[in-house]
Scaffold this active site. Structure first.
Site, short mmCIF file in Angstrom:
data_model
loop_
_atom_site.label_atom_id
_atom_site.label_comp_id
_atom_site.label_asym_id
_atom_site.label_seq_id
_atom_site.Cartn_x
_atom_site.Cartn_y
_atom_site.Cartn_z
N ASP A 179 82.50 42.36 101.10
CA ASP A 179 82.66 41.21 100.23
C ASP A 179 81.41 41.19 99.33
OD1 ASP A 179 83.56 38.61 99.31
OD2 ASP A 179 81.95 37.77 100.53
N LEU A 180 81.49 40.53 98.20
CA LEU A 180 80.35 40.52 97.26
C LEU A 180 79.49 39.26 97.44
CD1 LEU A 180 78.91 41.73 94.73
CD2 LEU A 180 80.54 40.44 93.35
N ASP A 181 80.07 38.12 97.02
CA ASP A 181 79.32 36.86 97.01
C ASP A 181 78.98 36.44 98.46
OD1 ASP A 181 79.54 36.38 94.14
OD2 ASP A 181 81.66 36.02 94.51
N THR B 137 75.33 34.44 94.97
CA THR B 137 75.85 33.81 93.75
C THR B 137 76.36 32.39 94.02
OG1 THR B 137 77.83 35.02 94.28
CG2 THR B 137 76.54 35.85 92.43
N LYS C 24 83.54 28.77 99.38
CA LYS C 24 83.14 30.17 99.57
C LYS C 24 84.36 31.05 99.86
CE LYS C 24 78.35 29.43 100.71
NZ LYS C 24 77.28 29.45 101.71
N SER D 110 86.51 41.74 96.97
CA SER D 110 86.02 40.42 96.55
C SER D 110 87.09 39.65 95.77
CB SER D 110 84.79 40.62 95.65
OG SER D 110 84.47 39.43 94.96
N ALA D 111 87.03 38.32 95.89
CA ALA D 111 87.95 37.47 95.11
C ALA D 111 87.49 37.32 93.66
CB ALA D 111 88.02 36.08 95.76
N LYS E 202 92.26 35.62 100.10
CA LYS E 202 91.90 35.63 101.53
C LYS E 202 92.28 34.25 102.08
CE LYS E 202 87.95 38.53 100.30
NZ LYS E 202 86.49 38.62 100.14
N GLU F 261 81.76 40.34 105.81
CA GLU F 261 82.20 39.08 105.19
C GLU F 261 81.32 37.90 105.57
OE1 GLU F 261 83.93 37.11 103.44
OE2 GLU F 261 85.45 38.38 102.54
N ASP F 262 81.15 36.97 104.63
CA ASP F 262 80.39 35.74 104.93
C ASP F 262 81.31 34.51 105.02
OD1 ASP F 262 80.89 35.68 102.09
OD2 ASP F 262 79.50 33.99 102.01
#
Ligand code: BG6
Ligand code: MG
Length: 223
Positions: free
Chosen positions: A10-12, A18, A46, A115-116, A146, A170-171
């Site tokens: 995942d990115l953020d 971010t 998130k 990522s979304a 997700k 993932e966060d």
């Protein structure tokens, strides 16, 4: 554990913080509409798509917008968000992200983004991370949010791997669920009290060794 061949990030919240910029931009929008929300409420945003985030925030403010205004505020929020992203520097990557990606790549793992965000390519470029990725699956590609596993399943496919050959980082709770819904194990990045469904949880990528993670995950595989 030898059969894990791909890592999907995942990115953020995993590679970059971010969330603070999303919060500032959404809050500016809410304030323009005459209400406010707090950081605790922000937690619920998130991993959630831009469209769903706006719907949720409007429900907090008790506001209904026409479809045209809904589009307008999605655009405005993104313009404000991009003002922050345009100024982003490589040192805004979360601690250890660069080293972890570099070591994973050097060890021969295939790497995908799941990522979304529709801004993921710009953010990866700003962080100078694009070269690490064999595949980028983001909000421009995925049609489902997700906890639907689509983004991760497309990631595995793009890497030429089966879901059970991939490990997800993932966060967000919805992201952990998406990994599981796709038949993948999930490494939680954040607090164990929040990411209770993840197989293992670490506070961040800083100092993490992939071999140690895989070793911990051994117990989740059938012999
Ligand atoms: C997720 C973030 O990664 O991407 C969410 O956690 C965000 O907060 C979503 O709403 C969509 O991002 P963007 O950049 O397309 O607005
Ligand atoms: Mg995230």
């Amino acid at each position: 554990m030898e059969h894990i061949k791909g890592l999907i990030f995942d990115l953020d919240g995993v590679l970059v913080d971010t969330a603070k910029y999303h919060f500032l931009a959404w809050r500016r929008m809410a304030n323009e509409l005459g209400f406010d929300f707090n950081e605790h409420q922000n937690e619920q945003l998130k991993g959630v798509s831009r469209k769903q985030s706006l719907a949720l925030i409007l429900s907090w403010g008790g506001i209904t917008l026409s479809p045209a205004d809904f589009e307008k505020y999605m655009r405005l929020k993104n313009d404000w968000y991009l003002e922050f992203i345009q100024k982003m520097q490589p040192d805004e990557a979360l601690p250890g992200a660069d080293v972890f990606l570099r070591q994973s790549k050097a060890a021969g793992y295939k790497i995908a983004l799941g990522s979304a965000s529709k801004n993921s390519r710009l953010i990866l470029d700003k962080l100078q991370f694009t070269h690490f990725f064999d595949a980028i699956i983001d909000g421009n590609v995925a049609t489902e949010s997700k906890p639907n596993p689509q983004v991760f399943l497309l990631g595995a496919k793009a890497l030429g791997l089966t879901p059970n050959q991939c490990l997800v980082f993932e966060d967000a709770i919805a992201g952990i669920q998406a990994a599981h819904n796709g038949g993948m194990l999930a490494v939680g990045i954040g607090q164990p009290e929040i990411l209770t469904q993840a197989e293992v949880v670490y506070p961040g990528l800083d100092g993490l060794q992939l071999a140690a993670i895989l070793n911990e995950l051994k117990t989740f595989y059938k012999a």
